[in-house]
Design a protein around this motif. Structure first.
Motif, PDB file in Angstrom:
ATOM      1  N   THR A 138      57.762 -27.763  -5.152  1.00  0.00           N
ATOM      2  CA  THR A 138      57.820 -28.729  -6.258  1.00  0.00           C
ATOM      3  C   THR A 138      58.068 -30.131  -5.725  1.00  0.00           C
ATOM      4  N   PHE A 139      58.959 -30.247  -4.735  1.00  0.00           N
ATOM      5  CA  PHE A 139      59.246 -31.541  -4.119  1.00  0.00           C
ATOM      6  C   PHE A 139      57.988 -32.138  -3.499  1.00  0.00           C
ATOM      7  N   VAL A 140      57.225 -31.329  -2.781  1.00  0.00           N
ATOM      8  CA  VAL A 140      55.996 -31.803  -2.151  1.00  0.00           C
ATOM      9  C   VAL A 140      55.008 -32.291  -3.206  1.00  0.00           C
ATOM     10  N   LEU A 141      54.817 -31.497  -4.272  1.00  0.00           N
ATOM     11  CA  LEU A 141      53.867 -31.865  -5.313  1.00  0.00           C
ATOM     12  C   LEU A 141      54.285 -33.149  -6.019  1.00  0.00           C
TER      13      LEU A 141
ATOM     14  N   TYR B  91      61.691 -36.793   5.060  1.00  0.00           N
ATOM     15  CA  TYR B  91      62.238 -35.439   4.903  1.00  0.00           C
ATOM     16  C   TYR B  91      61.152 -34.390   5.163  1.00  0.00           C
ATOM     17  N   LEU B  92      59.963 -34.616   4.636  1.00  0.00           N
ATOM     18  CA  LEU B  92      58.863 -33.674   4.870  1.00  0.00           C
ATOM     19  C   LEU B  92      58.492 -33.623   6.349  1.00  0.00           C
ATOM     20  N   LEU B  93      58.544 -34.757   7.018  1.00  0.00           N
ATOM     21  CA  LEU B  93      58.244 -34.792   8.450  1.00  0.00           C
ATOM     22  C   LEU B  93      59.248 -33.955   9.231  1.00  0.00           C
ATOM     23  N   TRP B  94      60.543 -34.157   8.974  1.00  0.00           N
ATOM     24  CA  TRP B  94      61.555 -33.411   9.729  1.00  0.00           C
ATOM     25  C   TRP B  94      61.576 -31.942   9.322  1.00  0.00           C
TER      26      TRP B  94
END
Length: 269
Positions: free
Chosen positions: A77-80, A262-265
């Motif tokens: 959900t966070f990614v979307l 955050y998505l990168l790490w």
């Protein structure tokens, strides 16, 4: 104006460092929620909600909703949400520039909703980076954006000729953007070398390049707020920070960069 600006910046740095390295997880949570509360209040003002009581109501209800939403926000959900929010911001900025300032984001409902989701993904990223990644890498992720802003300011003043988006933010130039990107890349190389001593050269360069790309995208946070301020005929998002304006004036780029960091790490580890 310069002295209050420097003094405020030093206080903000002290608060961030103290929160990152000395505060408990619960204190960090409450601090970020308080930051979100102020950001939502200012976003209501930028969304042309002129009644103070309605601004306060939106901020309070929004921060409460945000607090409970974080408990059920999955990674997917966070990614979307991050993709939807950032894509919409980029589209709004592009259309405003392309139409020479004639068409921006006119719906107050959409402005409020977009700002709420932007603060939501930012808040989640700040909590997850501090709790599940590391305080050092969170600080680096923020410092990359600050390096981008500082490098862009000085290189833009020294070499700026070609306007980046003159109908959105006339002071920004392409030369400033590339100067800021160089500053961000150098800082990320040096910082990652010490923070991740076991990292290979290939990973070091690759991560630095990705952090620099995030820093470049963070410019859209600044540009998006500029669109809202121009539509609302406001110079700053608020007056809470002497010499700086409002909270959103200080974290607009971070609103974009932190979710992506955050998505990168999350991917790296």
């Amino acid at each position: 104006m310069l002295i209050p600006r420097i003094f405020t910046a030093l206080i903000l740095v002290a608060i961030v460092l103290g929160g990152l390295f000395y505060a408990s997880g619960q204190t960090w949570l409450y601090g970020i929620i308080a930051l979100a509360l102020i950001a939502l209040f200012e976003s209501a003002r930028l969304s042309q909600i002129n009644h103070f009581s309605v601004q306060v109501l939106f901020a309070v209800l929004g921060s409460i909703t945000l607090y409970f939403s974080l408990q059920y926000l999955s990674v997917l959900t966070f990614v979307l949400l991050t993709i939807i929010v950032l894509s919409t911001m980029i589209f709004v900025v592009y259309r405003y520039q392309r139409t020479q300032g004639r068409i921006g984001l006119q719906s107050r409902f959409l402005m409020l909703g977009l700002n709420f989701l932007l603060v939501l993904v930012f808040t989640n990223a700040m909590l997850q980076l501090q709790g599940k990644v590391s305080a050092g890498l969170l600080l680096l992720s923020m410092a990359i954006v600050w390096a981008m802003d500082t490098g862009a300011y000085f290189s833009g003043r020294a070499f700026g000729k070609r306007k980046l988006a003159k109908f959105v933010s006339p002071g920004k130039s392409w030369e400033g953007v590339w100067g800021g990107a160089l500053s961000a890349f150098v800082l990320s190389l040096l910082s990652l070398y010490f923070l991740l001593p076991e990292i290979s050269i290939q990973s070091l360069v690759g991560l630095s390049a990705m952090l620099t790309f995030i820093a470049l995208l963070s410019v859209f946070g600044d540009l998006f707020e500029s669109v809202l301020k121009r539509q609302a005929n406001l110079k700053d998002s608020g007056k809470i920070l002497p010499g700086h304006g409002g909270i959103l004036d200080r974290i607009d780029s971070l609103l974009v960069a932190m979710p992506l960091s955050y998505l990168l790490w999350l991917w790296y580890f």
